[in-house]
Write a protein that holds these residues in place. Structure first.
Motif, PDB file in Angstrom:
ATOM      1  N   GLN A 303     -14.673   5.596 -21.283  1.00 20.87           N
ATOM      2  CA  GLN A 303     -14.772   4.379 -20.481  1.00 20.87           C
ATOM      3  C   GLN A 303     -13.799   4.435 -19.307  1.00 20.87           C
ATOM      4  O   GLN A 303     -12.702   4.968 -19.429  1.00 20.87           O
ATOM      5  CB  GLN A 303     -14.457   3.151 -21.337  1.00 20.87           C
ATOM      6  CG  GLN A 303     -15.462   2.899 -22.450  1.00 20.87           C
ATOM      7  CD  GLN A 303     -16.809   2.463 -21.899  1.00 20.87           C
ATOM      8  OE1 GLN A 303     -16.917   1.465 -21.204  1.00 20.87           O
ATOM      9  NE2 GLN A 303     -17.840   3.222 -22.202  1.00 20.87           N
ATOM     10  N   LEU A 304     -14.222   3.883 -18.176  1.00 16.86           N
ATOM     11  CA  LEU A 304     -13.374   3.856 -16.984  1.00 16.86           C
ATOM     12  C   LEU A 304     -13.213   2.424 -16.489  1.00 16.86           C
ATOM     13  O   LEU A 304     -14.181   1.770 -16.104  1.00 16.86           O
ATOM     14  CB  LEU A 304     -13.971   4.726 -15.871  1.00 16.86           C
ATOM     15  CG  LEU A 304     -13.190   4.729 -14.544  1.00 16.86           C
ATOM     16  CD1 LEU A 304     -11.754   5.225 -14.750  1.00 16.86           C
ATOM     17  CD2 LEU A 304     -13.906   5.587 -13.494  1.00 16.86           C
ATOM     18  N   THR A 305     -11.975   1.957 -16.511  1.00 20.72           N
ATOM     19  CA  THR A 305     -11.638   0.617 -16.020  1.00 20.72           C
ATOM     20  C   THR A 305     -10.726   0.753 -14.812  1.00 20.72           C
ATOM     21  O   THR A 305      -9.777   1.542 -14.825  1.00 20.72           O
ATOM     22  CB  THR A 305     -10.916  -0.189 -17.119  1.00 20.72           C
ATOM     23  OG1 THR A 305     -11.815  -0.449 -18.194  1.00 20.72           O
ATOM     24  CG2 THR A 305     -10.396  -1.516 -16.581  1.00 20.72           C
ATOM     25  N   LEU A 306     -11.010  -0.025 -13.780  1.00 26.88           N
ATOM     26  CA  LEU A 306     -10.176  -0.039 -12.582  1.00 26.88           C
ATOM     27  C   LEU A 306      -9.444  -1.372 -12.502  1.00 26.88           C
ATOM     28  O   LEU A 306     -10.062  -2.429 -12.642  1.00 26.88           O
ATOM     29  CB  LEU A 306     -11.016   0.160 -11.327  1.00 26.88           C
ATOM     30  CG  LEU A 306     -11.888   1.413 -11.285  1.00 26.88           C
ATOM     31  CD1 LEU A 306     -12.657   1.462  -9.966  1.00 26.88           C
ATOM     32  CD2 LEU A 306     -11.058   2.678 -11.460  1.00 26.88           C
ATOM     33  N   ILE A 307      -8.142  -1.315 -12.292  1.00 27.33           N
ATOM     34  CA  ILE A 307      -7.310  -2.518 -12.193  1.00 27.33           C
ATOM     35  C   ILE A 307      -6.990  -2.702 -10.714  1.00 27.33           C
ATOM     36  O   ILE A 307      -6.324  -1.865 -10.103  1.00 27.33           O
ATOM     37  CB  ILE A 307      -6.035  -2.352 -13.036  1.00 27.33           C
ATOM     38  CG1 ILE A 307      -6.407  -2.006 -14.485  1.00 27.33           C
ATOM     39  CG2 ILE A 307      -5.182  -3.607 -12.988  1.00 27.33           C
ATOM     40  CD1 ILE A 307      -5.297  -1.366 -15.276  1.00 27.33           C
ATOM     41  N   LEU A 308      -7.481  -3.804 -10.130  1.00 27.44           N
ATOM     42  CA  LEU A 308      -7.456  -3.960  -8.679  1.00 27.44           C
ATOM     43  C   LEU A 308      -6.733  -5.225  -8.241  1.00 27.44           C
ATOM     44  O   LEU A 308      -6.812  -6.262  -8.905  1.00 27.44           O
ATOM     45  CB  LEU A 308      -8.886  -4.003  -8.126  1.00 27.44           C
ATOM     46  CG  LEU A 308      -9.835  -2.873  -8.542  1.00 27.44           C
ATOM     47  CD1 LEU A 308     -11.203  -3.109  -7.932  1.00 27.44           C
ATOM     48  CD2 LEU A 308      -9.288  -1.513  -8.125  1.00 27.44           C
ATOM     49  N   HIS A 309      -6.078  -5.129  -7.080  1.00 24.38           N
ATOM     50  CA  HIS A 309      -5.560  -6.334  -6.444  1.00 24.38           C
ATOM     51  C   HIS A 309      -6.735  -7.240  -6.080  1.00 24.38           C
ATOM     52  O   HIS A 309      -7.838  -6.766  -5.778  1.00 24.38           O
ATOM     53  CB  HIS A 309      -4.789  -5.976  -5.166  1.00 24.38           C
ATOM     54  CG  HIS A 309      -3.472  -5.322  -5.403  1.00 24.38           C
ATOM     55  ND1 HIS A 309      -2.413  -5.980  -5.978  1.00 24.38           N
ATOM     56  CD2 HIS A 309      -3.040  -4.056  -5.149  1.00 24.38           C
ATOM     57  CE1 HIS A 309      -1.374  -5.163  -6.058  1.00 24.38           C
ATOM     58  NE2 HIS A 309      -1.723  -3.988  -5.575  1.00 24.38           N
ATOM     59  N   PRO A 310      -6.518  -8.551  -6.064  1.00 21.47           N
ATOM     60  CA  PRO A 310      -7.608  -9.465  -5.707  1.00 21.47           C
ATOM     61  C   PRO A 310      -7.954  -9.361  -4.226  1.00 21.47           C
ATOM     62  O   PRO A 310      -7.110  -8.990  -3.402  1.00 21.47           O
ATOM     63  CB  PRO A 310      -7.034 -10.843  -6.048  1.00 21.47           C
ATOM     64  CG  PRO A 310      -5.554 -10.676  -5.893  1.00 21.47           C
ATOM     65  CD  PRO A 310      -5.259  -9.270  -6.353  1.00 21.47           C
ATOM     66  N   LEU A 311      -9.176  -9.713  -3.900  1.00 24.14           N
ATOM     67  CA  LEU A 311      -9.624  -9.643  -2.508  1.00 24.14           C
ATOM     68  C   LEU A 311      -8.940 -10.673  -1.626  1.00 24.14           C
ATOM     69  O   LEU A 311      -8.946 -10.539  -0.400  1.00 24.14           O
ATOM     70  CB  LEU A 311     -11.143  -9.807  -2.443  1.00 24.14           C
ATOM     71  CG  LEU A 311     -11.938  -8.614  -3.002  1.00 24.14           C
ATOM     72  CD1 LEU A 311     -13.419  -8.954  -3.090  1.00 24.14           C
ATOM     73  CD2 LEU A 311     -11.725  -7.374  -2.149  1.00 24.14           C
ATOM     74  N   ASN A 312      -8.358 -11.701  -2.213  1.00 18.37           N
ATOM     75  CA  ASN A 312      -7.607 -12.686  -1.422  1.00 18.37           C
ATOM     76  C   ASN A 312      -6.108 -12.445  -1.514  1.00 18.37           C
ATOM     77  O   ASN A 312      -5.310 -13.343  -1.230  1.00 18.37           O
ATOM     78  CB  ASN A 312      -7.947 -14.114  -1.857  1.00 18.37           C
ATOM     79  CG  ASN A 312      -7.594 -14.396  -3.310  1.00 18.37           C
ATOM     80  OD1 ASN A 312      -7.258 -13.482  -4.074  1.00 18.37           O
ATOM     81  ND2 ASN A 312      -7.666 -15.646  -3.711  1.00 18.37           N
ATOM     82  N   GLY A 313      -5.736 -11.229  -1.890  1.00 15.44           N
ATOM     83  CA  GLY A 313      -4.329 -10.865  -1.973  1.00 15.44           C
ATOM     84  C   GLY A 313      -3.861 -10.137  -0.727  1.00 15.44           C
ATOM     85  O   GLY A 313      -4.564 -10.059   0.290  1.00 15.44           O
TER      86      GLY A 313
END
Length: 415
Positions: A303-313
């Motif tokens: 499984q591949l999970t990406l942890i991302l900054h929010p688009l309104n950050g």
């Protein structure tokens, strides 16, 4: 009596009759646009305002239902609504018809204090009936004219982050569907490393080893992930993404480590992309890295999970649409808007979810919740938003930061 007087009396009687007929079709109500409805502590927008009829609060049915993942079907020919809620105890089916106070709940007849009716394209039903039948808790504050709804317990995917300081709460691992172990990072030379100050492979604590914690998590049903952190404060992440040989080496190291340690998922926590202002360029480079990694994880069943900054950050180096198409799921780090000095602003978290939903299906989105910001009074407000938008689930940063009161609140919201 003169003919003129008889005519006036007839007109008056007809007028009274018309008013009576109108009252039968739709009860006379005083619209209370000042009434606020909170779902899990945050306002729920309505297409038409709630109303009050003889002490009964009437609310638009579909607006609340969809926010609580209740399936609603409309039959125009019979002016009927069928609502189906799936629970751990089975399905509950509620059938109702406009202007008819008799409804059926799993085949049993129930009489409503006020019949459902239509206004401005919305069907309004008694709020208390809704709460009783669909498991929501309802409260009313007359001074502020606020209706508070607490959504019922729901089965929802949960991911826990396990860091160096999480050892004391390893007993909470079985509560979550997956655990991301943050013991590795990309160093300043672009290499995967298990040593350092904040991210390193822990030493054994007596008979308890990192490997035994991973094995126990897997045995107890929590999928173990290798979390790989990288930041760009010193340009180490940019160096990795710009060098083809470093990219290939890092991916190979991640896959080898996951296989060696029995980890069945990889969670990339690559933070700070876009700090250099080259948003387009860094997006393309990160997309290419994920494309290469996803090809390998797909082939190996990892499984591949990406942890991302929010688009309104603050960081704009993340192409949600492309990344969402390649990864199994994305975690929105909707926190640290105000330096984690208190609970995250709900409007910002709400906005982050709505912006992500423009690019990624809800089934792939996980809302990140930081216990560095939240407390027992606010944590379920954030999880409530994940429930409201029917996201895949929620992710808690991190084990070791969850006090007992907060954990009890979480357990009242999700299974």
């Amino acid at each position: 009596m003169s003919m003129k007087m008889r005519f006036r009396k007839l007109l008056f009687s007809l007028a009274i009759g018309c008013v009576s007929l109108i009252g039968i079709q739709q009860p006379a109500v005083a619209a209370t646009s000042s009434t606020t409805i909170l779902l899990d502590g945050y306002p729920l927008p309505f297409p038409t305002p709630p109303t009050h009829i003889n002490g009964t609060t009437m609310v638009p049915f579909r607006a609340i239902s969809e926010a609580m993942e209740i399936q609603v079907n409309w039959e125009a020919r019979t002016q009927s609504i069928t609502a189906i809620q799936s629970t751990s105890q089975g399905e509950k089916t509620v059938k109702m018809q406009l202007n008819n106070p008799l409804v059926t709940v799993n085949g049993q007849t129930v009489t409503l204090p006020v019949a459902p009716y239509e206004t401005n394209g919305s069907t309004l039903i008694p709020l208390r009936f809704f709460s009783e039948q669909f498991g929501a808790q309802v409260g009313w504050n007359g001074e502020t004219r606020t209706v508070s709804i607490t959504s019922p317990l729901r089965d929802m995917y949960g991911l826990a982050f396990y860091a160096i300081s999480s050892f004391s709460q390893r007993d909470l691992i079985p509560f979550f569907d997956a655990t991301a172990f943050g013991w590795s990072r990309i160093d300043q030379n672009g290499n995967l490393t298990l040593t350092g100050n904040d991210f390193y492979w822990p030493k054994p604590a007596g008979e308890t080893t990192p490997e035994s914690i991973i094995a126990d998590a897997k045995m107890m049903g929590s999928t173990p992930y290798l979390m790989v952190f990288a930041g760009d404060a010193n340009g180490e992440l940019t160096a990795l993404l710009e060098d083809a040989s470093l990219r290939e080496k890092a991916i190979s190291q991640m896959l080898a480590l996951a296989q060696e340690k029995g980890l069945t998922g990889i969670a990339l926590d690559f933070e700070g992309l876009g700090m250099n202002g080259d948003f387009t360029g860094v997006k393309e480079k990160y997309n290419e890295f994920v494309r290469l990694l996803a090809a390998e994880t797909n082939q190996r069943g990892i499984q591949l999970t990406l942890i991302l900054h929010p688009l309104n950050g603050a960081y704009k180096g993340y192409d949600y649409a492309t990344l969402g198409a390649m990864a199994d799921d994305l975690v929105i780090m909707a926190y640290a808007y105000e330096g984690e000095k208190g609970p995250e602003p709900m409007n910002k978290v709400d906005e982050a979810i709505r912006m992500a939903l423009v690019h990624v299906p809800k089934e792939k989105l996980i809302l990140g919740v930081s216990m560095g910001s939240e407390n027992e009074s606010s944590v379920n407000q954030k999880i409530g938003l994940a429930k409201r938008y029917n996201l895949k689930g929620y992710a808690i940063w991190r084990l070791g930061l969850i006090n007992q009161a907060s954990m009890e609140q979480i357990k009242q919201s999700v299974q």
